[in-house]
Motif scaffolding. Structure first.
Motif, PDB file in Angstrom:
ATOM      1  N   LEU A  21       0.878  -1.162   0.000  1.00  0.00           N
ATOM      2  CA  LEU A  21       0.000   0.000   0.000  1.00  0.00           C
ATOM      3  C   LEU A  21       0.918   1.215   0.000  1.00  0.00           C
ATOM      4  O   LEU A  21       1.913   1.235   0.712  1.00  0.00           O
ATOM      5  CB  LEU A  21      -0.842  -0.046   1.272  1.00  0.00           C
ATOM      6  CG  LEU A  21      -1.916   0.967   1.539  1.00  0.00           C
ATOM      7  CD1 LEU A  21      -3.063   0.788   0.551  1.00  0.00           C
ATOM      8  CD2 LEU A  21      -2.438   0.778   2.945  1.00  0.00           C
ATOM      9  N   ALA A  22       0.624   2.223  -0.811  1.00  0.00           N
ATOM     10  CA  ALA A  22       1.449   3.431  -0.854  1.00  0.00           C
ATOM     11  C   ALA A  22       0.665   4.605  -0.272  1.00  0.00           C
ATOM     12  O   ALA A  22      -0.476   4.848  -0.656  1.00  0.00           O
ATOM     13  CB  ALA A  22       1.877   3.739  -2.279  1.00  0.00           C
ATOM     14  N   VAL A  23       1.286   5.309   0.658  1.00  0.00           N
ATOM     15  CA  VAL A  23       0.706   6.503   1.265  1.00  0.00           C
ATOM     16  C   VAL A  23       1.608   7.671   0.879  1.00  0.00           C
ATOM     17  O   VAL A  23       2.799   7.673   1.225  1.00  0.00           O
ATOM     18  CB  VAL A  23       0.614   6.370   2.801  1.00  0.00           C
ATOM     19  CG1 VAL A  23       0.015   7.617   3.411  1.00  0.00           C
ATOM     20  CG2 VAL A  23      -0.184   5.130   3.189  1.00  0.00           C
ATOM     21  N   ASP A  24       1.045   8.630   0.152  1.00  0.00           N
ATOM     22  CA  ASP A  24       1.830   9.773  -0.351  1.00  0.00           C
ATOM     23  C   ASP A  24       3.128   9.307  -1.008  1.00  0.00           C
ATOM     24  O   ASP A  24       4.219   9.791  -0.703  1.00  0.00           O
ATOM     25  CB  ASP A  24       2.103  10.780   0.766  1.00  0.00           C
ATOM     26  CG  ASP A  24       0.867  11.593   1.112  1.00  0.00           C
ATOM     27  OD1 ASP A  24      -0.115  11.560   0.348  1.00  0.00           O
ATOM     28  OD2 ASP A  24       0.884  12.273   2.154  1.00  0.00           O
ATOM     29  N   GLN A  25       2.997   8.346  -1.911  1.00  0.00           N
ATOM     30  CA  GLN A  25       4.092   7.794  -2.712  1.00  0.00           C
ATOM     31  C   GLN A  25       5.075   6.924  -1.919  1.00  0.00           C
ATOM     32  O   GLN A  25       6.017   6.397  -2.505  1.00  0.00           O
ATOM     33  CB  GLN A  25       4.871   8.905  -3.434  1.00  0.00           C
ATOM     34  CG  GLN A  25       4.041   9.842  -4.269  1.00  0.00           C
ATOM     35  CD  GLN A  25       3.330   9.147  -5.422  1.00  0.00           C
ATOM     36  OE1 GLN A  25       3.820   8.172  -5.989  1.00  0.00           O
ATOM     37  NE2 GLN A  25       2.147   9.637  -5.779  1.00  0.00           N
ATOM     38  N   GLN A  26       4.867   6.756  -0.625  1.00  0.00           N
ATOM     39  CA  GLN A  26       5.744   5.917   0.206  1.00  0.00           C
ATOM     40  C   GLN A  26       5.124   4.528   0.309  1.00  0.00           C
ATOM     41  O   GLN A  26       4.026   4.378   0.848  1.00  0.00           O
ATOM     42  CB  GLN A  26       5.912   6.538   1.597  1.00  0.00           C
ATOM     43  CG  GLN A  26       6.794   5.752   2.530  1.00  0.00           C
ATOM     44  CD  GLN A  26       8.253   5.809   2.129  1.00  0.00           C
ATOM     45  OE1 GLN A  26       8.725   6.801   1.618  1.00  0.00           O
ATOM     46  NE2 GLN A  26       8.957   4.719   2.361  1.00  0.00           N
ATOM     47  N   ARG A  27       5.827   3.529  -0.198  1.00  0.00           N
ATOM     48  CA  ARG A  27       5.297   2.164  -0.241  1.00  0.00           C
ATOM     49  C   ARG A  27       5.495   1.453   1.097  1.00  0.00           C
ATOM     50  O   ARG A  27       6.570   1.510   1.686  1.00  0.00           O
ATOM     51  CB  ARG A  27       6.010   1.411  -1.365  1.00  0.00           C
ATOM     52  CG  ARG A  27       5.334   0.148  -1.764  1.00  0.00           C
ATOM     53  CD  ARG A  27       5.925  -0.350  -3.055  1.00  0.00           C
ATOM     54  NE  ARG A  27       5.519  -1.707  -3.287  1.00  0.00           N
ATOM     55  CZ  ARG A  27       5.431  -2.257  -4.474  1.00  0.00           C
ATOM     56  NH1 ARG A  27       5.730  -1.564  -5.539  1.00  0.00           N
ATOM     57  NH2 ARG A  27       5.054  -3.490  -4.611  1.00  0.00           N
TER      58      ARG A  27
END
Length: 126
Positions: A21-27
């Motif tokens: 899952l990526a949150v603000d492009q952070q995987r």
């Protein structure tokens, strides 16, 4: 005429797939609790079968209107008894598979709602 900002001030789910899952492009490859208030923490569960009442009691501590529960790769419902702390605090609760929960969270957070995503990220199947 433009009505929507290009970037919201809240955390956004920017991608998802089997085992991540990526949150603000952070995987991330772990289950997560993501809040529209900017909170992000690892949720201590890897499989739906790992969940218990303590996981949902933890969610009840958040100051939110609604919790979106992503139950993993398929739709599964937690035991109604586990939701008692949420009901006592009058917090709305919706269950859907994790991809649908991510999309729903983004819509609600983008509207400025106080929402929390509790997303079960199951390991990718080989």
């Amino acid at each position: 005429m433009k009505f929507q900002p290009d970037k919201s001030d809240t955390l956004t789910i920017t991608g998802y797939g089997p085992g991540w899952l990526a949150v603000d492009q952070q995987r991330h490859s772990t289950s997560l609790v993501v809040g529209s208030n900017g909170s992000l923490q690892v949720w201590d569960c890897t499989r739906f079968e790992d969940l218990g009442p303590a996981h949902f009691a933890q969610l009840a501590e958040a100051e939110v209107e609604t919790i979106i529960f992503g139950s993993g790769n398929r739709l599964r419902f937690p035991s109604p008894a586990w939701l008692a702390p949420l009901i006592a605090k009058r917090i709305g609760f919706e269950t859907m598979d994790t991809p649908a929960a991510c999309r729903t969270y983004n819509v609600l957070a983008g509207e400025g709602r106080k929402v929390l995503l509790a997303a079960l990220v199951e390991p990718a199947e080989l």
